[in-house]
Design a protein around this motif. Structure first.
Motif, PDB file in Angstrom:
ATOM      1  N   TYR A 466       0.958  -1.315   0.021  1.00  0.00           N
ATOM      2  CA  TYR A 466      -0.074  -0.054  -0.307  1.00  0.00           C
ATOM      3  C   TYR A 466       0.902   1.291  -0.076  1.00  0.00           C
ATOM      4  O   TYR A 466       0.561   2.099  -0.811  1.00  0.00           O
ATOM      5  N   HIS A 467       1.999   1.272   0.698  1.00  0.00           N
ATOM      6  CA  HIS A 467       2.846   2.387   0.889  1.00  0.00           C
ATOM      7  C   HIS A 467       3.651   2.641  -0.346  1.00  0.00           C
ATOM      8  O   HIS A 467       3.830   3.581  -0.868  1.00  0.00           O
ATOM      9  N   ARG A 468       4.118   1.511  -0.942  1.00  0.00           N
ATOM     10  CA  ARG A 468       4.944   1.599  -2.099  1.00  0.00           C
ATOM     11  C   ARG A 468       4.074   2.279  -3.097  1.00  0.00           C
ATOM     12  O   ARG A 468       4.502   2.806  -4.223  1.00  0.00           O
ATOM     13  N   ILE A 469       2.857   1.851  -3.440  1.00  0.00           N
ATOM     14  CA  ILE A 469       1.883   2.602  -4.402  1.00  0.00           C
ATOM     15  C   ILE A 469       2.005   3.869  -4.091  1.00  0.00           C
ATOM     16  O   ILE A 469       1.794   4.894  -5.076  1.00  0.00           O
ATOM     17  N   LEU A 470       1.744   4.392  -2.810  1.00  0.00           N
ATOM     18  CA  LEU A 470       1.688   5.841  -2.648  1.00  0.00           C
ATOM     19  C   LEU A 470       3.044   6.666  -2.904  1.00  0.00           C
ATOM     20  O   LEU A 470       3.044   7.675  -3.749  1.00  0.00           O
ATOM     21  N   ARG A 471       3.917   5.806  -2.715  1.00  0.00           N
ATOM     22  CA  ARG A 471       5.485   6.523  -2.928  1.00  0.00           C
ATOM     23  C   ARG A 471       5.644   6.714  -4.644  1.00  0.00           C
ATOM     24  O   ARG A 471       5.948   7.639  -4.910  1.00  0.00           O
ATOM     25  N   VAL A 472       5.251   5.728  -5.276  1.00  0.00           N
ATOM     26  CA  VAL A 472       5.235   5.733  -6.698  1.00  0.00           C
ATOM     27  C   VAL A 472       4.250   6.933  -7.388  1.00  0.00           C
ATOM     28  O   VAL A 472       4.586   7.574  -8.261  1.00  0.00           O
ATOM     29  N   ALA A 473       3.074   6.926  -6.622  1.00  0.00           N
ATOM     30  CA  ALA A 473       2.171   8.062  -7.126  1.00  0.00           C
ATOM     31  C   ALA A 473       2.744   9.327  -6.732  1.00  0.00           C
ATOM     32  O   ALA A 473       2.561  10.301  -7.542  1.00  0.00           O
ATOM     33  N   ARG A 474       3.515   9.475  -5.697  1.00  0.00           N
ATOM     34  CA  ARG A 474       4.070  10.690  -5.333  1.00  0.00           C
ATOM     35  C   ARG A 474       5.384  11.103  -6.340  1.00  0.00           C
ATOM     36  O   ARG A 474       5.177  12.271  -6.787  1.00  0.00           O
ATOM     37  N   THR A 475       5.808  10.203  -6.710  1.00  0.00           N
ATOM     38  CA  THR A 475       6.803  10.410  -7.895  1.00  0.00           C
ATOM     39  C   THR A 475       6.386  10.645  -9.161  1.00  0.00           C
ATOM     40  O   THR A 475       6.808  11.844  -9.871  1.00  0.00           O
ATOM     41  N   ILE A 476       5.083  10.046  -9.419  1.00  0.00           N
ATOM     42  CA  ILE A 476       4.657  10.466 -10.925  1.00  0.00           C
ATOM     43  C   ILE A 476       3.899  12.075 -10.688  1.00  0.00           C
ATOM     44  O   ILE A 476       4.023  12.890 -11.653  1.00  0.00           O
ATOM     45  N   ALA A 477       3.343  12.466  -9.580  1.00  0.00           N
ATOM     46  CA  ALA A 477       2.982  13.532  -9.277  1.00  0.00           C
ATOM     47  C   ALA A 477       4.238  14.642  -9.361  1.00  0.00           C
ATOM     48  O   ALA A 477       3.901  15.985 -10.082  1.00  0.00           O
ATOM     49  N   ASP A 478       5.208  14.317  -8.947  1.00  0.00           N
ATOM     50  CA  ASP A 478       6.569  15.231  -8.957  1.00  0.00           C
ATOM     51  C   ASP A 478       6.919  15.413 -10.494  1.00  0.00           C
ATOM     52  O   ASP A 478       7.202  16.543 -10.883  1.00  0.00           O
ATOM     53  N   LEU A 479       6.884  14.423 -11.343  1.00  0.00           N
ATOM     54  CA  LEU A 479       7.144  14.500 -12.584  1.00  0.00           C
ATOM     55  C   LEU A 479       6.124  15.305 -13.442  1.00  0.00           C
ATOM     56  O   LEU A 479       6.483  15.965 -14.350  1.00  0.00           O
ATOM     57  N   ASP A 480       4.784  15.303 -12.836  1.00  0.00           N
ATOM     58  CA  ASP A 480       3.931  16.071 -13.337  1.00  0.00           C
ATOM     59  C   ASP A 480       3.853  17.476 -12.884  1.00  0.00           C
ATOM     60  O   ASP A 480       2.880  18.498 -13.246  1.00  0.00           O
ATOM     61  N   HIS A 481       4.919  17.744 -11.976  1.00  0.00           N
ATOM     62  CA  HIS A 481       4.979  19.142 -11.175  1.00  0.00           C
ATOM     63  C   HIS A 481       3.516  19.435 -10.532  1.00  0.00           C
ATOM     64  O   HIS A 481       2.903  20.625 -10.485  1.00  0.00           O
ATOM     65  N   SER A 482       3.017  18.455  -9.938  1.00  0.00           N
ATOM     66  CA  SER A 482       1.664  18.515  -9.352  1.00  0.00           C
ATOM     67  C   SER A 482       2.229  18.567  -7.689  1.00  0.00           C
ATOM     68  O   SER A 482       2.668  17.597  -7.320  1.00  0.00           O
ATOM     69  N   ALA A 483       1.596  19.560  -7.000  1.00  0.00           N
ATOM     70  CA  ALA A 483       1.809  19.480  -5.554  1.00  0.00           C
ATOM     71  C   ALA A 483       0.938  18.337  -4.882  1.00  0.00           C
ATOM     72  O   ALA A 483       1.127  17.910  -3.843  1.00  0.00           O
ATOM     73  N   ALA A 484      -0.268  18.073  -5.488  1.00  0.00           N
ATOM     74  CA  ALA A 484      -1.126  17.033  -4.812  1.00  0.00           C
ATOM     75  C   ALA A 484      -1.094  15.575  -5.677  1.00  0.00           C
ATOM     76  O   ALA A 484      -0.724  15.699  -6.730  1.00  0.00           O
ATOM     77  N   VAL A 485      -1.552  14.690  -4.940  1.00  0.00           N
ATOM     78  CA  VAL A 485      -1.324  13.290  -5.657  1.00  0.00           C
ATOM     79  C   VAL A 485      -2.916  13.017  -6.224  1.00  0.00           C
ATOM     80  O   VAL A 485      -3.733  13.116  -5.261  1.00  0.00           O
ATOM     81  N   ARG A 486      -3.170  13.026  -7.412  1.00  0.00           N
ATOM     82  CA  ARG A 486      -4.615  12.885  -7.799  1.00  0.00           C
ATOM     83  C   ARG A 486      -4.785  11.545  -8.515  1.00  0.00           C
ATOM     84  O   ARG A 486      -4.034  10.609  -8.486  1.00  0.00           O
ATOM     85  N   LEU A 487      -5.925  11.439  -8.786  1.00  0.00           N
ATOM     86  CA  LEU A 487      -6.622  10.109  -9.362  1.00  0.00           C
ATOM     87  C   LEU A 487      -5.569   9.486 -10.433  1.00  0.00           C
ATOM     88  O   LEU A 487      -5.427   8.363 -10.461  1.00  0.00           O
ATOM     89  N   PRO A 488      -5.376  10.287 -11.761  1.00  0.00           N
ATOM     90  CA  PRO A 488      -4.520   9.855 -12.623  1.00  0.00           C
ATOM     91  C   PRO A 488      -2.992   9.209 -11.985  1.00  0.00           C
ATOM     92  O   PRO A 488      -2.614   8.167 -12.506  1.00  0.00           O
ATOM     93  N   HIS A 489      -2.738   9.944 -10.902  1.00  0.00           N
ATOM     94  CA  HIS A 489      -1.242   9.495 -10.424  1.00  0.00           C
ATOM     95  C   HIS A 489      -1.506   8.088  -9.783  1.00  0.00           C
ATOM     96  O   HIS A 489      -0.519   7.150  -9.949  1.00  0.00           O
ATOM     97  N   ILE A 490      -2.680   7.970  -9.010  1.00  0.00           N
ATOM     98  CA  ILE A 490      -2.903   6.635  -8.385  1.00  0.00           C
ATOM     99  C   ILE A 490      -2.986   5.513  -9.423  1.00  0.00           C
ATOM    100  O   ILE A 490      -2.514   4.443  -9.225  1.00  0.00           O
ATOM    101  N   ALA A 491      -3.782   5.990 -10.435  1.00  0.00           N
ATOM    102  CA  ALA A 491      -4.186   4.933 -11.297  1.00  0.00           C
ATOM    103  C   ALA A 491      -2.857   4.479 -12.157  1.00  0.00           C
ATOM    104  O   ALA A 491      -2.675   3.122 -12.414  1.00  0.00           O
TER     105      ALA A 491
END
Length: 507
Positions: A466-491
């Protein structure tokens, strides 16, 4: 009268100071080395005797005793030759005793007096700097040791040059730091055809330093992708370069005294033993995990590694360090690496290829991947499947961004993480984030949280998964220059969480 000089004994990447004492006493002529020396140190007396004879320095007809203090610390290696020679020369009043006491020396002597390169000059220089002494080493090791700017480093080609320096006849110049090696890779991610999703996964893994497992048929491009990973990673910082070089110095892998700013990329063969991977052998040398510190450890044919070797990975992946335990010592090495593994889906390799699948599907794949335990598999942040590449894809022109372009995006993501985790020494990247900090910086929005809840139920995620999915989503959001983790990042993060059980599918 007891004369003294200093050298070091290595415990991992730490160089402990050793006091070399020499005394001359009346009695039958003898030459003894005490203080828990190994065979190489015990044989130093013969090399020292022969080297002094080439300088026409005769040993007195007395009882010569060399003590290596502390006496309960094991002494290993041939670098004790030079300090033993210095202490002896001071005892027979050939060189000033006070100058010998201000010196930390290491170097192997040949029979004709030449000084031979030894490993560990860089950590030895750090110990000398901490004690406020000058380091004396072979000339070829001088550029390596000179990277420690707080320590005067003198490099000598032979024992005669050392003797002339200490007697004031011809002073030796201080060594200067060696060159900074920066590799210019001729490879590029655009060379890989038909694996756009895998290239995207590689970029995300590099941006967050996530562990990555690639599963695909032979020839799908798994090794080709992994070999191009260093081309998109930022260079080592000054502190990281020094830390990494200390490990390579102890292992004797530094080239011509230079320090590399390129991140290590280690790719051991699948027949590597546990000692080769974790460290050990004579002197408890660092293994592949430690040699990949601050870099990449690529393990091709992952299930073909011995089971005990694979299980050795579990704790170092979590803690970032490994302890090589032996009967007389426990040696610690840092090993914060990015693990990239590649595997075929089954022994024949064509489990997912409908044209070439064997008759044992799906048991063939289940038996083969069962060699990798569930807890180890759970430690991979990203697990992707790479489909076979058709020959039509190979005829298409190169597509996607170049390694240089991707490296810029990865560097920008690293900069964001550096600011986010500033002041938290245990965390450098999203892959290392945990606990309350992870839930604070990677909390998804309402839609993303709902999707993550469904995924956790369907896939039976562990807390680690569960935590590893959150970490990867946070990285995807960083690449997207997004301050928040959103649905596309989780998906997208969930899509890189390949399940190996065919009866579990996300709907």
């Amino acid at each position: 009268m007891v004369t003294k000089t200093y050298t070091v004994a290595f415990e991992g990447v730490t160089a402990r100071q050793v006091e070399v004492q020499c005394t001359l006493a009346a009695g039958l002529p003898s030459f003894a080395v005490v203080g828990l020396p190994d065979k190489a140190v015990s044989e130093a007396k013969e090399r020292v005797r022969a080297a002094l004879e080439t300088l026409a320095v005769a040993l007195p007809s007395k009882k010569i005793t060399i003590n290596l203090s502390p006496a309960d610390l094991p002494k290993e290696g041939s670098h004790f030759d030079l300090p033993i020679a210095l202490a002896l020369l001071a005892a027979i009043e050939v060189i000033p005793a006070d100058m010998a006491e201000q010196t930390v020396a290491l170097g192997e002597l040949s029979l004709d007096g030449r000084l031979i390169q030894v490993s560990g000059a860089l950590p030895a220089a750090m110990t000398a700097a901490a004690e406020g002494r000058t380091l004396l080493c072979p000339a070829i090791s001088g550029p390596e040791a000179a990277w420690v700017g707080d320590c005067p480093v003198i490099g000598a080609a032979d024992l005669g040059a050392v003797l002339r320096h200490f007697t004031g006849q011809a002073l030796l110049e201080h060594a200067t730091p060696g060159e900074v090696h920066q590799s210019t890779a001729a490879t590029c991610l655009r060379d890989v055809r038909g694996q756009e999703r895998a290239k995207r996964a590689l970029e995300i893994a590099a941006a967050g330093r996530h562990h990555l497992l690639m599963i695909g048929t032979p020839g799908a491009g798994k090794s080709m992708l992994a070999e191009r990973l260093p081309t998109i990673l930022p260079p080592l910082s000054a502190a990281e370069a020094l830390e990494t070089s200390m490990i390579h110095s102890v292992a004797g892998l530094l080239k011509q005294g230079g320090i590399s700013r390129t991140r290590p990329f280690r790719a051991p063969h699948h027949t590597a033993s546990m000692a080769a991977m974790a460290g050990g052998g004579k002197g408890a040398k660092p293994g592949e995990m430690s040699l990949a510190h601050n870099g990449v450890l690529f393990m091709d044919e992952f299930p073909e590694f011995p089971r005990n070797v694979l299980e050795t990975l579990r704790q170092p992946i979590e803690t970032g360090q490994i302890m090589v335990a032996r009967a007389n010592a426990h040696t610690h090495y840092p090993c914060r690496f990015m693990l990239v593994a590649a595997a075929n889906p089954c022994r024949c390799g064509y489990l997912t290829d409908p044209e070439r699948a064997c008759a044992r599907v799906p048991k063939c794949g289940q038996d083969y991947m069962a060699k990798v335990s569930g807890p180890l598999m759970d430690r991979f942040d990203m697990r992707i499947e790479m489909p076979p590449v058709s020959y039509q894809d190979l005829t298409l022109p190169p597509s996607g961004d170049t390694s240089a372009t991707i490296a810029q995006r990865v560097a920008a993501a690293w900069s964001i993480q550096s600011q986010r985790y500033q002041g938290i020494p245990a965390i450098r990247s999203n892959a290392e984030c945990s606990g309350a900090i992870l839930h604070e910086c990677a909390a998804p929005d309402a839609e993303g949280a709902q999707l993550l809840h469904r995924v956790a139920e369907k896939m039976g995620l562990s807390a680690r998964g569960y935590h590893r999915i959150l970490r990867v989503a946070r990285t995807i959001a960083d690449l997207d220059h997004s301050a928040a983790v959103r649905l596309p990042h989780i998906a997208e993060a969930v899509s890189y969480r390949l399940t190996l059980s065919p009866d579990r599918e996300i709907t």
